[in-house]
Scaffold this motif. Structure first.
Motif, PDB file in Angstrom:
ATOM      1  N   LEU A 176       0.826  -1.211   0.000  1.00 47.10           N
ATOM      2  CA  LEU A 176       0.000   0.000   0.000  1.00 47.10           C
ATOM      3  C   LEU A 176       0.858   1.258   0.000  1.00 47.10           C
ATOM      4  CD1 LEU A 176      -3.016  -0.788   2.350  1.00 47.10           C
ATOM      5  CD2 LEU A 176      -2.993  -0.550  -0.127  1.00 47.10           C
ATOM      6  N   ILE A 177       1.968   1.236   0.729  1.00 54.10           N
ATOM      7  CA  ILE A 177       2.876   2.382   0.701  1.00 54.10           C
ATOM      8  C   ILE A 177       3.418   2.593  -0.705  1.00 54.10           C
ATOM      9  CG2 ILE A 177       5.091   3.259   1.538  1.00 54.10           C
ATOM     10  CD1 ILE A 177       4.528   1.825   4.184  1.00 54.10           C
ATOM     11  N   PHE A 178       3.896   1.513  -1.310  1.00 47.58           N
ATOM     12  CA  PHE A 178       4.427   1.571  -2.668  1.00 47.58           C
ATOM     13  C   PHE A 178       3.356   2.051  -3.642  1.00 47.58           C
ATOM     14  CE2 PHE A 178       6.795  -1.169  -6.046  1.00 47.58           C
ATOM     15  CZ  PHE A 178       7.256  -0.005  -6.640  1.00 47.58           C
ATOM     16  N   ALA A 179       2.130   1.511  -3.502  1.00 48.95           N
ATOM     17  CA  ALA A 179       1.048   1.863  -4.421  1.00 48.95           C
ATOM     18  C   ALA A 179       0.634   3.319  -4.260  1.00 48.95           C
ATOM     19  CB  ALA A 179      -0.148   0.946  -4.177  1.00 48.95           C
ATOM     20  N   THR A 180       0.614   3.814  -3.028  1.00 49.96           N
ATOM     21  CA  THR A 180       0.228   5.204  -2.806  1.00 49.96           C
ATOM     22  C   THR A 180       1.232   6.160  -3.423  1.00 49.96           C
ATOM     23  OG1 THR A 180      -0.857   4.568  -0.737  1.00 49.96           O
ATOM     24  CG2 THR A 180      -0.340   6.896  -1.035  1.00 49.96           C
ATOM     25  N   VAL A 181       2.512   5.861  -3.267  1.00 46.56           N
ATOM     26  CA  VAL A 181       3.541   6.717  -3.867  1.00 46.56           C
ATOM     27  C   VAL A 181       3.461   6.638  -5.393  1.00 46.56           C
ATOM     28  CG1 VAL A 181       6.007   7.192  -3.966  1.00 46.56           C
ATOM     29  CG2 VAL A 181       4.999   6.377  -1.849  1.00 46.56           C
ATOM     30  N   ALA A 182       3.194   5.434  -5.924  1.00 42.02           N
ATOM     31  CA  ALA A 182       3.060   5.295  -7.378  1.00 42.02           C
ATOM     32  C   ALA A 182       1.863   6.089  -7.891  1.00 42.02           C
ATOM     33  CB  ALA A 182       2.908   3.819  -7.743  1.00 42.02           C
ATOM     34  N   LEU A 183       0.782   6.142  -7.123  1.00 46.21           N
ATOM     35  CA  LEU A 183      -0.380   6.920  -7.535  1.00 46.21           C
ATOM     36  C   LEU A 183      -0.072   8.418  -7.500  1.00 46.21           C
ATOM     37  CD1 LEU A 183      -3.234   6.310  -8.456  1.00 46.21           C
ATOM     38  CD2 LEU A 183      -4.009   6.580  -6.100  1.00 46.21           C
ATOM     39  N   GLY A 184       0.748   8.842  -6.527  1.00 53.17           N
ATOM     40  CA  GLY A 184       1.183  10.236  -6.528  1.00 53.17           C
ATOM     41  C   GLY A 184       2.053  10.557  -7.733  1.00 53.17           C
ATOM     42  N   LEU A 185       2.938   9.616  -8.092  1.00 57.45           N
ATOM     43  CA  LEU A 185       3.757   9.807  -9.293  1.00 57.45           C
ATOM     44  C   LEU A 185       2.892   9.819 -10.542  1.00 57.45           C
ATOM     45  CD1 LEU A 185       6.541  10.002 -10.662  1.00 57.45           C
ATOM     46  CD2 LEU A 185       6.658   7.503 -10.591  1.00 57.45           C
ATOM     47  N   ASN A 186       1.772   9.115 -10.511  1.00 62.15           N
ATOM     48  CA  ASN A 186       0.875   9.094 -11.658  1.00 62.15           C
ATOM     49  C   ASN A 186       0.292  10.474 -11.951  1.00 62.15           C
ATOM     50  OD1 ASN A 186      -0.378   7.721 -13.763  1.00 62.15           O
ATOM     51  ND2 ASN A 186      -2.172   7.201 -12.550  1.00 62.15           N
ATOM     52  N   VAL A 187       0.168  11.306 -10.934  1.00 62.45           N
ATOM     53  CA  VAL A 187      -0.258  12.684 -11.166  1.00 62.45           C
ATOM     54  C   VAL A 187       0.765  13.404 -12.034  1.00 62.45           C
ATOM     55  CG1 VAL A 187      -0.764  14.897 -10.066  1.00 62.45           C
ATOM     56  CG2 VAL A 187      -1.553  12.784  -9.009  1.00 62.45           C
ATOM     57  N   VAL A 188       2.053  13.193 -11.723  1.00 61.69           N
ATOM     58  CA  VAL A 188       3.122  13.897 -12.423  1.00 61.69           C
ATOM     59  C   VAL A 188       3.339  13.313 -13.814  1.00 61.69           C
ATOM     60  CG1 VAL A 188       5.558  14.564 -12.304  1.00 61.69           C
ATOM     61  CG2 VAL A 188       4.201  14.413 -10.210  1.00 61.69           C
ATOM     62  N   VAL A 189       3.424  11.983 -13.897  1.00 67.11           N
ATOM     63  CA  VAL A 189       3.745  11.324 -15.169  1.00 67.11           C
ATOM     64  C   VAL A 189       2.491  11.045 -15.985  1.00 67.11           C
ATOM     65  CG1 VAL A 189       4.803   9.290 -16.212  1.00 67.11           C
ATOM     66  CG2 VAL A 189       5.826  10.323 -14.194  1.00 67.11           C
ATOM     67  N   GLY A 190       1.486  10.443 -15.341  1.00 67.86           N
ATOM     68  CA  GLY A 190       0.315  10.006 -16.080  1.00 67.86           C
ATOM     69  C   GLY A 190      -0.594  11.120 -16.523  1.00 67.86           C
ATOM     70  N   LEU A 191      -0.793  12.138 -15.684  1.00 64.89           N
ATOM     71  CA  LEU A 191      -1.688  13.227 -16.042  1.00 64.89           C
ATOM     72  C   LEU A 191      -0.955  14.386 -16.712  1.00 64.89           C
ATOM     73  CD1 LEU A 191      -4.092  13.398 -12.948  1.00 64.89           C
ATOM     74  CD2 LEU A 191      -4.447  12.269 -15.140  1.00 64.89           C
ATOM     75  N   ALA A 192       0.108  14.862 -16.081  1.00 62.75           N
ATOM     76  CA  ALA A 192       0.810  16.035 -16.607  1.00 62.75           C
ATOM     77  C   ALA A 192       1.887  15.679 -17.621  1.00 62.75           C
ATOM     78  CB  ALA A 192       1.423  16.847 -15.459  1.00 62.75           C
ATOM     79  N   GLY A 193       2.307  14.421 -17.694  1.00 60.23           N
ATOM     80  CA  GLY A 193       3.306  14.013 -18.680  1.00 60.23           C
ATOM     81  C   GLY A 193       4.711  14.487 -18.369  1.00 60.23           C
ATOM     82  N   LEU A 194       5.044  14.645 -17.076  1.00 60.34           N
ATOM     83  CA  LEU A 194       6.374  15.100 -16.668  1.00 60.34           C
ATOM     84  C   LEU A 194       7.187  13.892 -16.219  1.00 60.34           C
ATOM     85  CD1 LEU A 194       5.254  18.180 -14.536  1.00 60.34           C
ATOM     86  CD2 LEU A 194       5.930  18.160 -16.943  1.00 60.34           C
TER      87      LEU A 194
END
Length: 603
Positions: free
Chosen positions: A277-295
């Protein structure tokens, strides 16, 4: 002739399909082979109990036999649905042949691996009992029969030859055209609950595997079984139902996740769940940067470290250089705020860069953070973090008098320390999911997607690219800091080695980025699934630690070849990665903006 009579004849012909003789023979061969493979699981596979799982018993399956049993049963159901048997047609709305081939390959792979493992560990084929031969030969016959079935859809012009490799590749990559029929709301909700219940059982079984041979067999049958179910169209139907009843689906997923620690008798398994869950939560936060904003951020794990170190310094550790002890809510806010500030400080001067240049700068920031934490040891710099020794002895959290470090009896079940932190992390994950969902559906989320697709065009339309990219960077950093505060207490200590770019144990920046890509960028469930896989597999296969990065690289290459959009892809990614004429787009849903000229599958 009466038109009603013609209509009745047509309906009868459609209800009872005529199967050509070669196809009937191939399907019959598949059914017979799957049945033999299933029967073999009730016979002994070896004569000695030195092989784990007790495969010496006749009358009921055990260990690896259970996996062959499940795979054979799935293959049988898919194969029988092709006969038009009433009640089984709903199993294969997306295709009646590709799922059969994939399920048969899963049975053959699992059974073949089991036979090979027995032979290797016990010293030869002489250690095999008749049950192993029955299941092995049956699985092989099922694969041969499945290869004789026709493909569900025509091959593309780029690969018109129906050879063996083309058949398997088509089964893996071709889209499924299954469409869900309208059902009563209560029935749809029951299907959603059942789907999440099955998912919880499979996840709990995978974590609870007690030896490596069983886990490898589990991976084989699950991988082929998941692909078969996807090709059958069942997951598409479930996805349509969850989209229709989104709030019910989210509640069902949350309830299923809550039930997990109550299904585990081993505290180690609950700890794995908390770390996932810790790993998944951090990955979901990274998804904001990479998945949505494309950074492309290659140093994202540093924000997890900032939150963890900030929480460790203010949580009352005897080795803390600050010497203060905040309550939990204050420590969480401190970790999230510290990561947010670092996100703004790092993002403000660097987000004017694009592409590879931004990736290089963020990679440098991640390494600078780790080296800085290592040097704040009183010798190379101020004594703040104790250098390579880190900050140990972080006390357990106490929330409203509830000490998470002590076992507690809940509903007749004892929740251990790991179970307590799992439930706490589950609440944090729910908060992050809510933030991600609201952000993605807002005007800001749509602006992020526009920047990801074409920043120049988005700027020309009046979007302030720099400000919104900085907002995405700050939001992603604060979500990672939130997870870092819990991670510090779960692991008792924080050290610089935990936050490398590509360390031996996740979470690290490389595995976080891979989790987002593997699961599916821009989705909610994708990074959660990707993170679970990338954490669980190394944790269960520790004997292969020396080959971890090699296997990791091979898995990424296979993923990019067969499913570049990820395991759970949104429609925009499907349109981006599939060729024209190879994607089914429902007529009742418009294409994403800018996606034109994409034909229906099989058109």
């Amino acid at each position: 002739m009466d038109k009603s009579t013609d209509t009745a004849k047509v309906s009868t012909a459609e209800a009872t399909p005529i199967i050509p003789l070669p196809q009937a023979a191939a399907r019959g061969l598949t059914v017979a082979g799957s049945a033999f493979a299933l029967i073999g699981t009730f016979l002994a596979w070896t004569w000695t109990d030195e092989f784990p799982g007790n495969l010496t018993v006749t009358g009921y399956p055990g260990g690896l036999q259970v996996l062959t049993l499940v795979g054979s049963l799935l293959t049988l159901l898919f194969a029988l649905s092709g006969y038009g048997i009433k009640g089984l047609g709903w199993l294969t709305p997306g295709g009646k042949n590709s799922p059969v081939l994939l399920a048969a390959l899963g049975v053959f792979g699992t059974t073949g691996y089991s036979i090979g493992a027995i032979t290797q560990e016990l010293g030869g084929l002489v250690n095999l009992e008749p049950g192993a031969w029955v299941s092995g030969i049956g699985a092989l016959v099922a694969v041969i029969g499945a290869l004789g079935l026709p493909v569900d859809q025509p091959y593309s012009a780029a690969d018109p030859t129906p050879n063996l490799w083309g058949r398997v590749r088509h089964s893996l990559t071709a889209p499924d055209p299954g469409r869900a029929k309208d059902l009563p709301s209560w029935a749809e909700i029951l299907i959603i609950a059942a789907g999440f219940g099955v998912g919880l059982y499979v996840f709990a079984y995978g974590i609870g595997t007690e030896y490596s041979e069983l886990f490898i067999g589990f991976l084989i049958v699950t991988a082929f079984g998941f692909t078969a179910v996807t090709r059958a169209g069942l997951l598409k139907r479930l996805s349509a139902l969850t989209a229709k009843h989104r709030n019910v689906a989210m509640a069902a997923a949350f309830v299923a996740a809550i039930c997990f620690p109550f299904t585990q008798s081993n505290d180690q398994f609950a700890l794995i769940g908390a770390n996932i869950l810790i790993f998944a939560t951090v990955a979901l936060g990274l998804n904001v940067v990479v998945g949505l904003a494309g950074l492309l951020d290659l140093g994202y794990v540093a924000f997890l470290g900032v939150g963890a170190y900030a929480a460790a310094l203010v949580s009352g550790s005897p080795q803390s250089s600050i010497g203060v002890e905040f309550p939990f809510w204050a420590a969480v806010l401190t970790g999230a705020a510290a990561s947010l500030i670092f996100g703004v400080v790092i993002g403000a001067p660097t987000l004017r860069l694009r592409g590879d240049y931004l990736a290089i700068v963020t990679l440098g920031f991640g390494e600078i953070f780790r080296i800085t934490m290592n040097n704040l040891n009183g010798n190379s710099g101020p004594d703040v973090t104790n250098g390579s020794n880190g900050i140990p002895n972080i006390p357990d959290l106490e929330i409203l008098g509830f000490n998470l470090g002590l076992p507690h009896n809940v509903l007749g079940t004892e929740l251990t320390r790991s179970g307590n932190y799992y439930l706490l992390m589950l609440v944090c994950t729910a908060i992050v999911v809510l933030v991600f969902r609201r952000s993605a559906e807002s005007r800001i989320g749509r602006a992020w997607v526009a920047i990801r697709e074409d920043e120049t065009a988005a700027t020309a339309m009046g979007i302030n690219g720099f400000r919104l990219k900085l907002l995405a960077f700050a939001l992603g950093a604060s979500l990672a800091g939130l997870a870092g505060t819990v991670q510090a207490h779960v692991s008792y200590s924080v050290t610089p080695e935990q936050y490398e770019f590509a360390g031996p144990v996740p979470p690290n920046s490389a595995f976080l980025l891979a989790a987002v890509i593997l699961g599916g960028m821009g989705t909610i469930s994708g990074p959660l699934i990707g993170a679970a896989l990338l954490y669980l597999i190394p944790a269960k296969l520790q004997f292969m630690a020396e080959y971890q990065l090699l296997l990791f690289g091979i898995a990424l290459m296979l993923l990019m070849r067969f499913r570049p959009e990820g395991l759970v892809a949104d429609r925009r990614k499907q349109l981006e990665f599939h060729e024209t004429g190879q994607l089914d787009v429902p007529e009742d849903k418009p294409l994403p903006e800018g996606a034109t000229g994409v034909a229906k599958a099989g058109a």
